[in-house]
Design an enzyme around this catalytic site. Sequence first.
Site, PDB file in Angstrom:
ATOM      1  N   VAL A 175      16.357  36.510  -8.832  1.00  0.00           N
ATOM      2  CA  VAL A 175      16.073  36.880 -10.130  1.00  0.00           C
ATOM      3  C   VAL A 175      14.582  36.682 -10.624  1.00  0.00           C
ATOM      4  CG1 VAL A 175      16.589  36.028 -12.672  1.00  0.00           C
ATOM      5  CG2 VAL A 175      18.482  35.980 -11.179  1.00  0.00           C
ATOM      6  N   LYS A 230      30.453  28.920 -18.174  1.00  0.00           N
ATOM      7  CA  LYS A 230      30.125  29.984 -19.125  1.00  0.00           C
ATOM      8  C   LYS A 230      31.009  29.968 -20.747  1.00  0.00           C
ATOM      9  CE  LYS A 230      28.478  33.032 -15.673  1.00  0.00           C
ATOM     10  NZ  LYS A 230      28.694  34.116 -14.577  1.00  0.00           N
TER      11      LYS A 230
END
Length: 808
Positions: free
Chosen positions: A467, A674
Amino acid sequence: MKVLKFGGSSLATAENILKVKQIVESDAACKFVVVSAMGGVTDDLIKVTDLATEGHDDFHDLTQQIANRHVDAVSMLVPDALKTATLEKMESMFSELESYLEAVHFIGEASPKARAYIVSFGERLSSLLVSLVIDNAELVDTRDIIKTTGDYEKGQVDFAETNQNCQAMLSKVKNRAVFPGFIAGNEKGETTTLGRGGSDYTASIVGAGIKADVVEIWTDVDGFLTADPRKVKPAFPIEHLSFSEVFELATFGAKVLYPPAVKPLFDANIEMLIKNTLNAKAPGTRVTVEPCPSAGIKGITSIDDVLLLTLYGFGIGSTAGILKRLFTTLADADVSVILVSQVASEQSITFAIAPEDREKAEAAINENFQLEMAQKTAVLNDETDMSAIAVIGENMRSVPGAAGKFFGSLGKNGVNVSAIAQGSSELNISAVVKKSDLHKALNVAHEIFFLANRKKINIFLAGIGTVGGRLARQLEAQYKALFASHGLDLCLVGVMNSTAMLFDIDGIGFTDLRAKLTMSGEPLSVDGFAAKILELNLRNSVFIDATATAEVSDLYEGLLKNYVSVITANKIATSDTYARFKELKKLSSVRGVKFLYETNVGAGLPIIHTLEDLVLSGDKVTKIEAVLSGTLNFIFNTLSEDIPLSQTIGMARDAGYAEPDPRIDLSGVDVMRKILILARVAGYKLEAEEVEVEKFLPAACFEAPSIEAFFEEVKHNVDADFEAKRQLLAAAGKKWRFVATFEKGKASVNLIEVDAEHPFYQLQGTDNVVTIHTERYHEQPLIIKGPGAGSEVTAMGVFGDLIRLANL
């Protein structure tokens, strides 16, 4: 008719002196030239005096170095026909200087008279040299022209006699006259000086005395700049200033001009021009009595070291004439006050002075307020390691909210203001801040007033793997376009990976980060990385966490408390206890910085930001149903008769969708985190242990001693059963989806079967989908769908948070 003054930097080298010659000889209007000592010589003369006073014999060595420097300059610059006579004259002057220093060495003391005479040699030597280098120039001894009274080292000019002398001298000069700056003479014919920086004053006095058209001050910068370029790199020259503005700038720390040089030209209404000897073509700064038509903020300056004193107590507020008494006390002690800040009740009076005046100021105040202090109705407090910053501009009140912008921008960047001073004309708005905050304060103020169409973001990046590495490439690709279209200057100041860290306040760049860390980095200390961010104390700082480690996420609170924004793709902190989640949000709000974590759910999909907008607008979330694992969605979309479960898991890992240990994804923990985050963003208090997670693999898979053993377990004990179930599912026209649900305060994560009518049925590849039911979206849910895994889209999501932080 002009007077040109050249400072020490303009005379520092033979090359520069030739530039002076060219400037003077190419200007037919230049009739008078004032020169400082050669660069550094005055400091050397002060040092040699101190050495002699303290009894050190090596003062001879430094004196000889001064002599050698001037002899070398004569050898390179003076015409051959004049060299011998010039060197003999200089030899005589240095012999005289040595005699004085010997006397000081013998006595062990240098009187003000002796010090003034010794330092005068710098200008006397340079003026002799320059008068011989410039064609058709004659040397004039300023001691015969400028007359002073009082102190030897900072004499008070007798302007009546000085102006008469200037007029008399004017008629005698045939071509050009060269004056030594800084020095003067008293009524006894003794040498005096005008104070450090006094050569500017000399030019101003002479210019006013001869009624010059213009006085030009030649230095080593392109005029007055909007700020000190050593502290504020984007500073740029100011075209036009008034004398009032120049006086404020010079008094408050700008080194371009000696403050007393302003008054003679102001009184005589003579224009001043500040020019650069090393860049003669630059237009410089024009200074006039009348302010520039475009009134407003002109410059920002600072005094690096001040001592802040506060006299406070009930006895102060109830005593008539307390201000007069206090400042008379300070004046009698020869203490200059830089600024004053006072509340209307006079219960406290805060003022700033030079730190070197502390002892005599405190002694004088303690003596004159001893009664109040004995009765404890008055207390004297001090704050050290402080700096004063000032925003200068004629008629700033014509700029709406100037003071508000100034103090608001400081507060937003965590700069605490200890004292404020502002006159009714708003020519100067001053603030006292911690010295450690000065660099940030200057840059913040400069950006808000002079670079309103530009914004610099100082980035500290943790992690340059999948990332972080992609983010760096995206930033590099888009940097120029963002700067051109929005004035956004993205500067990578610090970067770290798992072994090293690197910092560069001027910018590391976004390319070859791994190689730069290897070549120039220092061993990694995660705490040390955060400490360096706080030490640098840069404005608009943002910490980007592109790791997945708890050690890095533990830095967030300390950074937010110190006004550093945080952008994170790491969901450890936001899925920690609810109390910590709320604390992080509260810290960012209280400090006025950002805590952004859009990529914690759905990679680059605008899920969290959308939820926040719904809640802020007053809507209430009633249900969330979502497929939140791009990894698991890829697995369930890839499974087939030819590709068993174990193989699809390997494919997901190899593609970078799954973690190196795929059990992290397969356990459902990531999805649990999440949905936990989404529920919290929606305004619900929820802890991780309250989320029900139903695993779809047997416990033996997760208990395998290694990753290799895990794959073997799936291959031999799970693949066949899973394939049999998949075939039944396909025959029924259904698909598997690993779904997270939040409804009525409860959350769950489990594998469900969906048919073609279900909104999750058509998901492809690594797609995520979130359906949000609210009081407003009660008939049809709000659906957000798109790629929810992959380093490219996750990096894009982090980039999006960075853009939001910049308020573009």
